[in-house]
Structure formats: structure tokens, C-alpha cells
Design a protein around this motif. Structure first.
Motif, PDB file in Angstrom:
ATOM      1  N   LYS A 245       0.810  -1.093  -0.131  1.00  0.00           N
ATOM      2  CA  LYS A 245       0.030  -0.053   0.070  1.00  0.00           C
ATOM      3  C   LYS A 245       0.810   1.301   0.096  1.00  0.00           C
ATOM      4  CE  LYS A 245      -3.851  -2.145   2.368  1.00  0.00           C
ATOM      5  NZ  LYS A 245      -4.883  -2.321   3.689  1.00  0.00           N
ATOM      6  N   GLY A 246       2.083   1.396  -0.125  1.00  0.00           N
ATOM      7  CA  GLY A 246       3.133   2.360  -0.044  1.00  0.00           C
ATOM      8  C   GLY A 246       3.205   2.815   1.089  1.00  0.00           C
ATOM      9  N   LYS A 247       3.033   2.179   2.171  1.00  0.00           N
ATOM     10  CA  LYS A 247       3.205   2.561   3.510  1.00  0.00           C
ATOM     11  C   LYS A 247       4.643   2.014   4.042  1.00  0.00           C
ATOM     12  CE  LYS A 247      -1.513   3.018   4.961  1.00  0.00           C
ATOM     13  NZ  LYS A 247      -2.318   2.771   5.875  1.00  0.00           N
ATOM     14  N   PRO A 248       5.299   2.742   4.630  1.00  0.00           N
ATOM     15  CA  PRO A 248       6.538   2.207   5.326  1.00  0.00           C
ATOM     16  C   PRO A 248       6.478   1.000   6.142  1.00  0.00           C
ATOM     17  CG  PRO A 248       6.419   4.440   6.177  1.00  0.00           C
ATOM     18  CD  PRO A 248       5.276   3.870   5.395  1.00  0.00           C
ATOM     19  N   ALA A 249       7.088  -0.156   5.761  1.00  0.00           N
ATOM     20  CA  ALA A 249       7.309  -1.494   6.166  1.00  0.00           C
ATOM     21  C   ALA A 249       8.536  -1.677   7.148  1.00  0.00           C
ATOM     22  CB  ALA A 249       7.450  -2.481   5.172  1.00  0.00           C
ATOM     23  N   PRO A 250       8.380  -2.389   8.237  1.00  0.00           N
ATOM     24  CA  PRO A 250       9.304  -2.608   9.301  1.00  0.00           C
ATOM     25  C   PRO A 250      10.386  -3.592   8.657  1.00  0.00           C
ATOM     26  CG  PRO A 250       7.513  -4.385   9.339  1.00  0.00           C
ATOM     27  CD  PRO A 250       6.975  -3.368   8.621  1.00  0.00           C
ATOM     28  N   PRO A 251      11.750  -3.633   9.182  1.00  0.00           N
ATOM     29  CA  PRO A 251      12.672  -4.263   8.667  1.00  0.00           C
ATOM     30  C   PRO A 251      12.447  -5.726   8.879  1.00  0.00           C
ATOM     31  CG  PRO A 251      13.576  -2.551  10.043  1.00  0.00           C
ATOM     32  CD  PRO A 251      12.077  -2.431  10.352  1.00  0.00           C
ATOM     33  N   TYR A 252      13.185  -6.483   7.968  1.00  0.00           N
ATOM     34  CA  TYR A 252      12.640  -8.015   8.074  1.00  0.00           C
ATOM     35  C   TYR A 252      14.341  -8.777   8.103  1.00  0.00           C
ATOM     36  CZ  TYR A 252      13.495  -7.542   3.047  1.00  0.00           C
ATOM     37  OH  TYR A 252      13.731  -7.207   1.847  1.00  0.00           O
ATOM     38  N   GLN A 253      13.913  -9.897   8.916  1.00  0.00           N
ATOM     39  CA  GLN A 253      15.147 -10.592   9.100  1.00  0.00           C
ATOM     40  C   GLN A 253      15.730 -11.559   7.556  1.00  0.00           C
ATOM     41  OE1 GLN A 253      15.779 -14.650  11.337  1.00  0.00           O
ATOM     42  NE2 GLN A 253      16.714 -12.959  12.690  1.00  0.00           N
ATOM     43  N   ILE A 254      16.796 -11.562   7.309  1.00  0.00           N
ATOM     44  CA  ILE A 254      17.408 -12.076   6.251  1.00  0.00           C
ATOM     45  C   ILE A 254      18.202 -13.081   6.564  1.00  0.00           C
ATOM     46  CG2 ILE A 254      17.084 -10.625   4.841  1.00  0.00           C
ATOM     47  CD1 ILE A 254      20.018  -9.823   4.603  1.00  0.00           C
ATOM     48  N   GLN A 255      18.502 -14.344   6.039  1.00  0.00           N
ATOM     49  CA  GLN A 255      19.356 -15.542   6.714  1.00  0.00           C
ATOM     50  C   GLN A 255      20.223 -15.830   5.676  1.00  0.00           C
ATOM     51  OE1 GLN A 255      18.095 -18.568   9.321  1.00  0.00           O
ATOM     52  NE2 GLN A 255      18.684 -20.186   7.628  1.00  0.00           N
ATOM     53  N   ASN A 256      21.312 -16.003   6.006  1.00  0.00           N
ATOM     54  CA  ASN A 256      22.442 -16.579   4.729  1.00  0.00           C
ATOM     55  C   ASN A 256      22.332 -17.930   4.308  1.00  0.00           C
ATOM     56  OD1 ASN A 256      25.181 -17.177   3.789  1.00  0.00           O
ATOM     57  ND2 ASN A 256      25.991 -15.827   5.145  1.00  0.00           N
ATOM     58  N   THR A 257      22.427 -18.002   3.210  1.00  0.00           N
ATOM     59  CA  THR A 257      22.056 -19.261   2.197  1.00  0.00           C
ATOM     60  C   THR A 257      23.049 -20.327   2.264  1.00  0.00           C
ATOM     61  OG1 THR A 257      22.772 -18.290   0.269  1.00  0.00           O
ATOM     62  CG2 THR A 257      20.312 -18.371   0.836  1.00  0.00           C
ATOM     63  N   ASN A 258      24.208 -20.217   3.214  1.00  0.00           N
ATOM     64  CA  ASN A 258      25.178 -20.984   3.339  1.00  0.00           C
ATOM     65  C   ASN A 258      24.866 -21.958   4.632  1.00  0.00           C
ATOM     66  OD1 ASN A 258      27.646 -22.484   3.704  1.00  0.00           O
ATOM     67  ND2 ASN A 258      28.893 -20.627   3.503  1.00  0.00           N
ATOM     68  N   ARG A 259      24.569 -23.249   4.229  1.00  0.00           N
ATOM     69  CA  ARG A 259      24.154 -24.001   5.358  1.00  0.00           C
ATOM     70  C   ARG A 259      25.307 -24.432   6.362  1.00  0.00           C
ATOM     71  NH1 ARG A 259      20.937 -23.170   0.749  1.00  0.00           N
ATOM     72  NH2 ARG A 259      19.245 -24.133   1.103  1.00  0.00           N
ATOM     73  N   LEU A 260      26.599 -24.366   5.858  1.00  0.00           N
ATOM     74  CA  LEU A 260      27.569 -24.794   6.873  1.00  0.00           C
ATOM     75  C   LEU A 260      27.760 -23.518   7.798  1.00  0.00           C
ATOM     76  CD1 LEU A 260      30.566 -25.826   4.655  1.00  0.00           C
ATOM     77  CD2 LEU A 260      29.259 -27.208   6.164  1.00  0.00           C
ATOM     78  N   LEU A 261      27.152 -22.414   7.456  1.00  0.00           N
ATOM     79  CA  LEU A 261      27.306 -21.388   8.434  1.00  0.00           C
ATOM     80  C   LEU A 261      26.305 -21.367   9.289  1.00  0.00           C
ATOM     81  CD1 LEU A 261      28.539 -18.532   9.375  1.00  0.00           C
ATOM     82  CD2 LEU A 261      27.276 -17.404   7.765  1.00  0.00           C
ATOM     83  N   THR A 262      24.963 -21.505   8.749  1.00  0.00           N
ATOM     84  CA  THR A 262      23.628 -21.365   9.343  1.00  0.00           C
ATOM     85  C   THR A 262      23.262 -22.836  10.462  1.00  0.00           C
ATOM     86  OG1 THR A 262      22.321 -22.117   7.525  1.00  0.00           O
ATOM     87  CG2 THR A 262      22.793 -19.479   8.086  1.00  0.00           C
ATOM     88  N   GLY A 263      23.869 -24.002   9.509  1.00  0.00           N
ATOM     89  CA  GLY A 263      23.541 -25.352  10.277  1.00  0.00           C
ATOM     90  C   GLY A 263      21.967 -25.679   9.592  1.00  0.00           C
ATOM     91  N   ALA A 264      21.479 -24.991   8.789  1.00  0.00           N
ATOM     92  CA  ALA A 264      20.119 -25.337   8.193  1.00  0.00           C
ATOM     93  C   ALA A 264      20.087 -26.669   7.438  1.00  0.00           C
ATOM     94  CB  ALA A 264      19.620 -24.143   7.239  1.00  0.00           C
ATOM     95  N   ASP A 265      18.718 -26.980   7.251  1.00  0.00           N
ATOM     96  CA  ASP A 265      18.407 -28.276   6.614  1.00  0.00           C
ATOM     97  C   ASP A 265      19.233 -29.299   6.993  1.00  0.00           C
ATOM     98  OD1 ASP A 265      16.631 -26.737   4.790  1.00  0.00           O
ATOM     99  OD2 ASP A 265      18.579 -25.982   3.716  1.00  0.00           O
ATOM    100  N   GLY A 266      19.417 -29.326   8.186  1.00  0.00           N
ATOM    101  CA  GLY A 266      20.023 -30.728   8.727  1.00  0.00           C
ATOM    102  C   GLY A 266      21.462 -30.745   8.362  1.00  0.00           C
ATOM    103  N   VAL A 267      22.136 -29.574   8.012  1.00  0.00           N
ATOM    104  CA  VAL A 267      23.555 -30.031   7.651  1.00  0.00           C
ATOM    105  C   VAL A 267      24.443 -29.650   8.893  1.00  0.00           C
ATOM    106  CG1 VAL A 267      25.587 -28.645   6.457  1.00  0.00           C
ATOM    107  CG2 VAL A 267      23.395 -28.939   5.123  1.00  0.00           C
ATOM    108  N   GLY A 268      24.072 -28.820   9.675  1.00  0.00           N
ATOM    109  CA  GLY A 268      24.899 -28.627  10.834  1.00  0.00           C
ATOM    110  C   GLY A 268      25.873 -27.588  10.610  1.00  0.00           C
TER     111      GLY A 268
END
Length: 402
Positions: A245-268
Motif C-alpha cells: 500500500k506504499g506505507k513504510p514497512a518494518p525491517p525483516y530478517q534475512i538469513q545466510n543461504t550458506n548451510r555450513l554457516l547456519t546449520g540449516a536443512d540438517g547440515v549442521g
């Protein structure tokens, strides 16, 4: 002997690779290589980093007490190197030209990151977002909104945002100019396998790099202020811009797509991980540059296009190579070296004042989960690594580069 030395319990990284069914052929440095591929280089051409690195197949020089390489490594090309000394501990098809996908963003960062103070504010234009390839990974940069340079770099490194890359490239003068500067930088570093067509790694005809060159870019990046800070950031907040609607939106979180760094998707999460950059396109498959520190040793591993079909294979194989590398360092012989110094700038390379006098560096804004906002640097002859301030294939416009 186990994959990682006598008496040691295999790590999750070694188990993940050993369980694959792909055969590994090894040729020892100084002996004929098994021809499981080719590096695409002209016969007789000088091999950057040493003759062994120009041979096809796996190159490794074990000595008494050396750990065995992980079994089942399926990547078309990979390399393990010591970041401080440049010693290459092992490799496979190190100079084989392959599409790099978003790992090419490391060369983009090495080229452009020093040019703007990190606190610089920039209002994005529609023109700056033009030309971002269909299906590209994006962080959500909006035209008409104001971002700091640090915001844009977090978009590049965490979300692999091609939109952020294009904005920074336009800020740098233009996309073609930035591509030319990236090519010149690659030549200066001795990265002769690399041909740059797009600054973001999006699949383009003729755009290639190699496991060796990607390691060069990572090593140069780790000596660049702010680089390691961004590559090691797991999550951060990104400006929200405006909503539908063109109104200011709050910041949102972004996450690194490197799974060795985040441990996501069961990689650790890999212990001591610094980053560096992952990538994927249809042509390139999965690619990854990973760096990690154990004690006073930092290793760089590059993995290009695993073929096993195992889920998250690029991370599992990189993790296994890192684990092997930390065991082999100081025991194995060297099969080559990463180029240790910049060449002179080619006379035909486009130059700007920033080439010889980079703009003063500012302070990157703090992210929510960051090992550091600093970079890595080598100090003079001692070569001490310390923390400092700081993808030829057919064009496919429906590809995702992340």
C-alpha cells in the motif's frame, strides 16, 4: 586407517561423504593422473600454482601418518588450501573451467567492496534494478528507497541478492565497467581460468571459473576489510522499504543461504566456519567456497558441482574436505600453491581513481548474528592471519543464482 587418521571416530562430515557410492580416483603428485576429466587448458600452457594442479583427477601427496582423503567425493572439481601460506593440500581438476554461479560474487566483492564507505546512504533507482536476470535470487531492494552500502552488501552475502549486486555495480559506474574491473582483478590475482560476463554469477555464455580461481578470490577477500564480517554473518535485519500500500514497512530478517554457516536443512554448522559463499544455477549445479579456522590455521575449500545426487552434497563434501584438511595440514606434502601476489594491472584494463586510491572505509552496521564485522589480513613477511576492521554454457533466463 580411518578417513581422518588412526583411532579417530569419523565425523558427521566424513560419514556423509563415505556413504555416497561415487568412486574416487586418486593420482599422487608427481605420478600420472587418472584421466577422469580435463581442465580445458591449451597444451603447453603454464599452469598457475604448479604443474600438478594442471593434471586431471585428484592430486595429493601423502606422507607417513597422513589421513586418507574422504571417500565418495563426487564434485567435478575441488581444492583444499591453507589460507595463510597458500599451500594447496589436495585438489581435483583444480583448473577445470566450470560455471561458478554465485561464488563469483566473491570476485565482485574483492573488486568493489573497498570502493565505498560502508555507512554511505544511497537511494536506489529503477535503472539500477534493470537487467537483473529472471529467477534471480533477490534480497528485496526497492526503487526509491534508501539503503546503506552495508545493507546492500549484507543483501549480497546473506541472500545472494542479484538486485543488490546490480545496485552496487551501477554505483560503481556501470555493470559493464564493473565486469571489466572484475576481469582485470582476476588477471591481477593470477585467476587465468576465469571469464567474467555478469557480476552476480548469473548463467551467461562463456562465464566460467575454477576451483583454483575461487580459492584465490576467497584468499584475497579474507585480506579485504569487512569481507569476513559479511561472509560470517548468519542473520541480519534488512530495511523493509514500503508495503503493497506504499506505507513504510518494518525491517525483516534475512538469513545466510550458506548451510555450513547456519546449520540449516540438517547440515549442521561447521565448527570455526568463516563463510564464504555458496551458489546454484541449472548449469553450474551447486558450488561452494568455504573457509574455517581451527586454532591458528585457516583453510579454504572450494567445491564445484557434486554429482552424487545426495541432498546437500556440496556442504557435506566441503565439510569432509575441511575436516581432512585440518588433519593433513603439516603432515601432507604440497601439490601446489595459491598465487601469492598481485600482477601489474594490464595496460588495457579500465581504471578509475578508486583503483589506485580506494575510498576510505566506513564502519559496517552491526548484524544480529555475526562472528565479526571485521576482515582477515596478512601482516607483512610474517604472513600472520589476523582479524582486521573491517558460473561455456547456453544462456537460460529462467535460472536462479543464489
Amino acid at each position: 586407517m580411518t578417513a581422518f587418521g588412526p583411532g579417530r571416530t569419523p565425523s558427521p562430515w566424513s560419514r556423509a561423504v563415505v556413504l555416497t557410492t561415487v568412486c574416487l580416483s586418486v593420482s599422487y603428485a608427481g605420478a600420472p593422473a587418472f584421466a577422469d576429466g580435463h581442465d580445458g587448458r591449451a597444451p603447453g600452457r603454464t599452469v598457475i600454482g604448479g604443474a600438478a594442479l594442471g593434471r586431471p583427477g585428484v592430486q595429493v601427496l601423502p606422507k607417513s601418518g597422513s589421513p586418507e582423503l574422504p571417500q565418495g567425493l563426487s564434485a567435478l572439481s575441488w581444492l583444499v588450501a591453507d589460507a595463510r601460506t597458500g599451500e594447496v593440500l589436495a585438489s581435483k581438476n583444480a583448473h577445470r573451467p566450470l560455471p561458478p554461479a554465485s561464488t563469483l560474487k566473491t570476485l565482485f566483492a574483492v573488486t568493489v567492496l573497498p570502493r565505498f564507505p560502508q555507512e554511505t546512504l544511497h537511494t536506489v533507482t529503477e535503472e539500477e534494478l534493470a537487467g537483473v536476470g529472471a529467477g534471480s535470487s533477490k534480497v528485496g531492494v526497492q526503487a526509491g528507497e534508501e539503503y546503506t552500502v552495508a545493507d546492500l552488501w549484507r543483501g549480497v552475502f546473506l541472500s545472494s541478492g542479484n538486485d543488490a549486486v546490480h545496485v552496487l555495480a551501477r554505483m560503481n559506474g556501470s555493470v559493464p565497467l564493473t565486469v571489466s574491473q572484475m576481469q582485470a582483478k582476476a588477471q591481477m590475482l593470477g585467476a587465468d581460468d576465469t571469464e567474467v560476463v555478469s557480476p552476480d554469477g548469473y548463467d551467461e555464455p562463456g562465464q566460467v571459473s575454477s576451483a583454483y580461481d575461487l580459492a584465490l578470490f576467497a584468499r584475497a577477500g579474507l585480506a579485504t576489510p569487512y569481507f569476513a564480517g559479511y561472509t560470517s554473518t548468519a542473520t541480519a535485519m534488512f530495511p523493509g522499504g514500503k508495503d503493497a500500500k506504499g506505507k513504510p514497512a518494518p525491517p525483516y530478517q534475512i538469513q545466510n543461504t550458506n548451510r555450513l554457516l547456519t546449520g540449516a536443512d540438517g547440515v549442521g554448522r561447521y565448527p570455526g566456519i568463516i563463510g564464504v559463499k555458496n551458489g546454484y544455477t541449472t548449469n553450474a549445479g551447486n558450488t561452494l567456497i568455504a573457509a574455517a579456522q581451527h586454532g591458528d590455521r585457516t583453510l579454504i575449500v572450494t567445491v564445484m558441482n557434486p554429482r552424487s545426487g545426495v541432498a546437500m552434497a556440496v556442504y557435506k563434501e566441503a565439510g569432509a574436505l575441511l575436516e581432512w584438511g585440518f588433519e593433513a595440514a603439516g603432515v601432507n606434502g604440497s601439490v601446489g600453491t595459491l598465487n601469492t601476489g598481485d600482477r601489474a594491472v594490464p595496460a588495457s584494463a579500465p581504471r578509475r581513481p578508486a583503483d589506485s586510491a580506494p575510498a576510505p572505509l566506513g564502519t559496517a552496521a552491526t548484524a544480529t548474528q555475526s562472528t565479526s564485522e571485521g576482515g582477515w589480513a596478512w601482516s607483512g613477511a610474517a604472513g600472520v592471519l589476523a582479524l582486521a576492521a573491517g558460473t561455456v554454457f547456453a544462456r537460460r533466463r529462467n535460472l536462479r543464482s543464489n
